[in-house]
Design a protein around this motif. Structure first.
Motif, PDB file in Angstrom:
ATOM      1  N   VAL A 120      -9.132  -1.100   5.181  1.00 40.08           N
ATOM      2  CA  VAL A 120      -7.786  -1.040   4.609  1.00 40.08           C
ATOM      3  C   VAL A 120      -6.793  -1.840   5.446  1.00 40.08           C
ATOM      4  O   VAL A 120      -5.935  -2.554   4.907  1.00 40.08           O
ATOM      5  CB  VAL A 120      -7.329   0.435   4.475  1.00 40.08           C
ATOM      6  CG1 VAL A 120      -5.870   0.509   4.044  1.00 40.08           C
ATOM      7  CG2 VAL A 120      -8.211   1.173   3.476  1.00 40.08           C
ATOM      8  N   ASP A 121      -6.900  -1.735   6.755  1.00 38.64           N
ATOM      9  CA  ASP A 121      -5.921  -2.389   7.643  1.00 38.64           C
ATOM     10  C   ASP A 121      -6.178  -3.881   7.816  1.00 38.64           C
ATOM     11  O   ASP A 121      -5.237  -4.664   7.955  1.00 38.64           O
ATOM     12  CB  ASP A 121      -5.929  -1.727   9.022  1.00 38.64           C
ATOM     13  CG  ASP A 121      -5.389  -0.303   8.983  1.00 38.64           C
ATOM     14  OD1 ASP A 121      -4.733   0.041   7.990  1.00 38.64           O
ATOM     15  OD2 ASP A 121      -5.635   0.441   9.945  1.00 38.64           O
ATOM     16  N   GLN A 138      -3.070  -2.424  -5.269  1.00 34.20           N
ATOM     17  CA  GLN A 138      -1.766  -1.805  -5.010  1.00 34.20           C
ATOM     18  C   GLN A 138      -1.881  -0.430  -4.369  1.00 34.20           C
ATOM     19  O   GLN A 138      -0.909   0.326  -4.353  1.00 34.20           O
ATOM     20  CB  GLN A 138      -0.998  -1.674  -6.340  1.00 34.20           C
ATOM     21  CG  GLN A 138      -0.791  -2.987  -7.062  1.00 34.20           C
ATOM     22  CD  GLN A 138      -0.008  -3.983  -6.222  1.00 34.20           C
ATOM     23  OE1 GLN A 138       1.039  -3.638  -5.672  1.00 34.20           O
ATOM     24  NE2 GLN A 138      -0.510  -5.208  -6.108  1.00 34.20           N
ATOM     25  N   HIS A 139      -3.054  -0.124  -3.855  1.00 35.05           N
ATOM     26  CA  HIS A 139      -3.281   1.239  -3.353  1.00 35.05           C
ATOM     27  C   HIS A 139      -3.246   1.323  -1.837  1.00 35.05           C
ATOM     28  O   HIS A 139      -3.714   2.305  -1.261  1.00 35.05           O
ATOM     29  CB  HIS A 139      -4.646   1.753  -3.844  1.00 35.05           C
ATOM     30  CG  HIS A 139      -4.833   1.691  -5.317  1.00 35.05           C
ATOM     31  ND1 HIS A 139      -4.031   2.375  -6.196  1.00 35.05           N
ATOM     32  CD2 HIS A 139      -5.725   1.002  -6.074  1.00 35.05           C
ATOM     33  CE1 HIS A 139      -4.430   2.129  -7.432  1.00 35.05           C
ATOM     34  NE2 HIS A 139      -5.442   1.290  -7.382  1.00 35.05           N
ATOM     35  N   ARG A 140      -2.707   0.317  -1.175  1.00 37.54           N
ATOM     36  CA  ARG A 140      -2.814   0.241   0.269  1.00 37.54           C
ATOM     37  C   ARG A 140      -2.182   1.457   0.972  1.00 37.54           C
ATOM     38  O   ARG A 140      -2.745   1.974   1.945  1.00 37.54           O
ATOM     39  CB  ARG A 140      -2.157  -1.049   0.788  1.00 37.54           C
ATOM     40  CG  ARG A 140      -2.871  -2.316   0.356  1.00 37.54           C
ATOM     41  CD  ARG A 140      -4.211  -2.478   1.054  1.00 37.54           C
ATOM     42  NE  ARG A 140      -4.068  -2.738   2.471  1.00 37.54           N
ATOM     43  CZ  ARG A 140      -3.791  -3.926   2.984  1.00 37.54           C
ATOM     44  NH1 ARG A 140      -3.615  -4.982   2.180  1.00 37.54           N
ATOM     45  NH2 ARG A 140      -3.701  -4.082   4.285  1.00 37.54           N
ATOM     46  N   THR A 163       2.382  -0.432   6.172  1.00 35.55           N
ATOM     47  CA  THR A 163       1.958  -0.983   4.882  1.00 35.55           C
ATOM     48  C   THR A 163       3.064  -1.670   4.132  1.00 35.55           C
ATOM     49  O   THR A 163       2.858  -2.205   3.039  1.00 35.55           O
ATOM     50  CB  THR A 163       1.368   0.138   3.993  1.00 35.55           C
ATOM     51  OG1 THR A 163       2.368   1.151   3.823  1.00 35.55           O
ATOM     52  CG2 THR A 163       0.124   0.730   4.617  1.00 35.55           C
ATOM     53  N   GLU A 192      -8.965  -8.034  -0.183  1.00 39.94           N
ATOM     54  CA  GLU A 192      -7.535  -7.797  -0.368  1.00 39.94           C
ATOM     55  C   GLU A 192      -7.230  -7.446  -1.811  1.00 39.94           C
ATOM     56  O   GLU A 192      -6.512  -6.480  -2.111  1.00 39.94           O
ATOM     57  CB  GLU A 192      -6.763  -9.044   0.045  1.00 39.94           C
ATOM     58  CG  GLU A 192      -5.252  -8.902  -0.006  1.00 39.94           C
ATOM     59  CD  GLU A 192      -4.677  -8.326   1.261  1.00 39.94           C
ATOM     60  OE1 GLU A 192      -3.739  -7.516   1.138  1.00 39.94           O
ATOM     61  OE2 GLU A 192      -5.160  -8.671   2.352  1.00 39.94           O
ATOM     62  N   LEU A 194      -4.345   4.572   0.414  1.00 39.09           N
ATOM     63  CA  LEU A 194      -5.582   4.401   1.158  1.00 39.09           C
ATOM     64  C   LEU A 194      -5.348   4.528   2.662  1.00 39.09           C
ATOM     65  O   LEU A 194      -6.178   5.090   3.381  1.00 39.09           O
ATOM     66  CB  LEU A 194      -6.215   3.044   0.831  1.00 39.09           C
ATOM     67  CG  LEU A 194      -6.769   2.901  -0.590  1.00 39.09           C
ATOM     68  CD1 LEU A 194      -7.134   1.452  -0.867  1.00 39.09           C
ATOM     69  CD2 LEU A 194      -7.975   3.807  -0.791  1.00 39.09           C
ATOM     70  N   ALA A 195      -4.225   4.005   3.130  1.00 33.18           N
ATOM     71  CA  ALA A 195      -3.904   4.109   4.548  1.00 33.18           C
ATOM     72  C   ALA A 195      -3.759   5.569   4.970  1.00 33.18           C
ATOM     73  O   ALA A 195      -4.197   5.962   6.054  1.00 33.18           O
ATOM     74  CB  ALA A 195      -2.636   3.329   4.860  1.00 33.18           C
ATOM     75  N   LEU A 207      -8.578  -3.960  -2.937  1.00 29.95           N
ATOM     76  CA  LEU A 207      -7.728  -2.844  -2.511  1.00 29.95           C
ATOM     77  C   LEU A 207      -6.497  -2.714  -3.399  1.00 29.95           C
ATOM     78  O   LEU A 207      -5.987  -1.618  -3.617  1.00 29.95           O
ATOM     79  CB  LEU A 207      -7.310  -3.028  -1.053  1.00 29.95           C
ATOM     80  CG  LEU A 207      -8.429  -3.053  -0.015  1.00 29.95           C
ATOM     81  CD1 LEU A 207      -7.869  -3.382   1.364  1.00 29.95           C
ATOM     82  CD2 LEU A 207      -9.170  -1.730   0.033  1.00 29.95           C
ATOM     83  N   GLU A 244       5.605  -0.238   2.753  1.00 33.87           N
ATOM     84  CA  GLU A 244       6.142   0.585   1.663  1.00 33.87           C
ATOM     85  C   GLU A 244       7.573   1.010   1.950  1.00 33.87           C
ATOM     86  O   GLU A 244       8.333   1.326   1.040  1.00 33.87           O
ATOM     87  CB  GLU A 244       5.257   1.825   1.467  1.00 33.87           C
ATOM     88  CG  GLU A 244       3.860   1.508   0.985  1.00 33.87           C
ATOM     89  CD  GLU A 244       3.854   1.027  -0.458  1.00 33.87           C
ATOM     90  OE1 GLU A 244       4.771   1.390  -1.203  1.00 33.87           O
ATOM     91  OE2 GLU A 244       2.934   0.309  -0.840  1.00 33.87           O
ATOM     92  N   PRO A 298      -8.446  -6.425   5.851  1.00 33.67           N
ATOM     93  CA  PRO A 298      -9.379  -6.982   4.863  1.00 33.67           C
ATOM     94  C   PRO A 298      -9.959  -8.308   5.350  1.00 33.67           C
ATOM     95  O   PRO A 298      -9.246  -9.146   5.897  1.00 33.67           O
ATOM     96  CB  PRO A 298      -8.499  -7.182   3.624  1.00 33.67           C
ATOM     97  CG  PRO A 298      -7.334  -6.271   3.818  1.00 33.67           C
ATOM     98  CD  PRO A 298      -7.100  -6.224   5.289  1.00 33.67           C
TER      99      PRO A 298
END
Length: 327
Positions: free
Chosen positions: A225-226, A239-241, A323, A234, A244-245, A237, A325, A228
């Motif tokens: 996840v961190d 839009q779920h980073r 991430t 990439e 998932l993080a 994964l 966000e 790729p």
């Protein structure tokens, strides 16, 4: 324990299902084979117990090439759980679980003890379920029986092909959690196939992401996840980073920080507690549902730490920033 050495699988029609695959699965490790339909993950898994034979390369189990082994004996030595369970409708639950031990010639008293122990292990009362037939069970109960059957002969290696994929989301999550708890006790080497990135991150010690038969990245969930490895990873994964993080940050990763001097064994755990494999998002859900300000952390039956809600929120804020966000 399991070694893929430049393994390929091609068919007469020209399809290359697996291409030059090389990786190892350590003893006691769970490696998840992840990818979309047609990526080669199920073919890869089935080559371990020779339901499919490789075209090139070698697969070693405990140092021995599977192609040098009798396929029937090989399959009896490896546990196998599949999505639709495959229980025999005309057999009782006890008889279904006992199939491989009986083929191996176990004495009946040992088989009976093993069946009772496994049913209890998967939270099905032997007195209630042993004499039932598959049609008398719910989907989740049948899947539990499928897992018990895969473990019946106490195999060192277990193959699991989307074992919870046919279940509703609530039952699926429940069985995932129960299997993670069970996994910490049985210490098996597991190859687990799924197309669900969230399930892969939750279940795997490492994830092998495949595309068109080629290995794109093999790493821990956190590294996947961190960091790729390429554009394909990439995009996979997507839009779920952030979610998932949060799933890849586990209590285990912060145990040194929250460890306590309370290392005594406990006969009974409190109703609400966290384990090393609980993710930050699962911890957040538990804090919300209980209204508590702190939760104890247990490794098996030993209290090893304590997590404050305020510290959890700080960790989540850190993940938000990492991430992107928070912006």
């Amino acid at each position: 324990m399991v070694v893929f050495d430049d393994v390929s699988k091609s068919y007469a029609n020209g399809v290359e299902a697996v291409r030059n695959l090389s990786f190892e699965v350590a003893e006691g490790e769970t490696v998840v084979l992840l990818g979309s339909s047609g990526c080669g993950k199920t073919t890869t898994m089935k080559m371990v117990n020779r339901l499919i034979d490789p075209t090139d390369g070698r697969i070693l189990v405990n140092g021995e090439d599977v192609m040098a082994q009798d396929p029937i004996s090989l399959r009896r030595s490896i546990g196998y759980a599949i999505q639709h369970v495959g229980l025999f409708a005309h057999m009782t639950i006890a008889e279904n679980i006992a199939v491989v031990p009986r083929l191996l010639g176990w004495p009946e008293h040992r088989i009976a003890e093993r069946v009772d122990a496994l049913l209890s292990m998967v939270d099905l009362d032997p007195n209630d379920f042993a004499a039932r037939f598959p049609h008398q069970l719910s989907g989740g109960q049948r899947q539990r029986v499928g897992v018990a059957r895969a473990l019946a002969a106490d195999p060192p290696i277990v193959l699991m092909d989307e074992p919870f994929g046919a279940l509703d989301p609530i039952t699926r999550e429940q069985l995932q959690n129960e299997f993670l708890h069970l996994e910490s006790e049985i210490q098996k080497t597991i190859l687990f196939v799924t197309h669900d990135i969230f399930e892969a991150v939750k279940m795997g010690d490492r994830i092998a992401l495949l595309d068109e038969g080629r290995l794109q990245q093999l790493s821990t969930p956190a590294v996947l996840v961190d960091r790729p490895a390429n554009e394909f990873v990439e995009n996979f994964l997507g839009q779920h980073r952030f979610q998932l993080a949060l799933l890849t940050r586990t209590i285990r990763s912060i145990l040194p920080e929250i460890a306590s001097a309370e290392g005594e064994a406990a006969d009974t755990k409190p109703r609400h507690y966290l384990g090393p494999r609980h993710s930050l998002i699962e911890a957040l859900d538990l804090f919300k549902s209980t209204g508590l300000d702190a939760l104890p952390v247990y490794r098996q039956n030993r209290r090893v730490g304590r997590l404050e809600k305020t510290r959890l929120m700080e960790l989540i804020t850190e993940v938000l920033g990492e991430t992107g966000e928070a912006a």
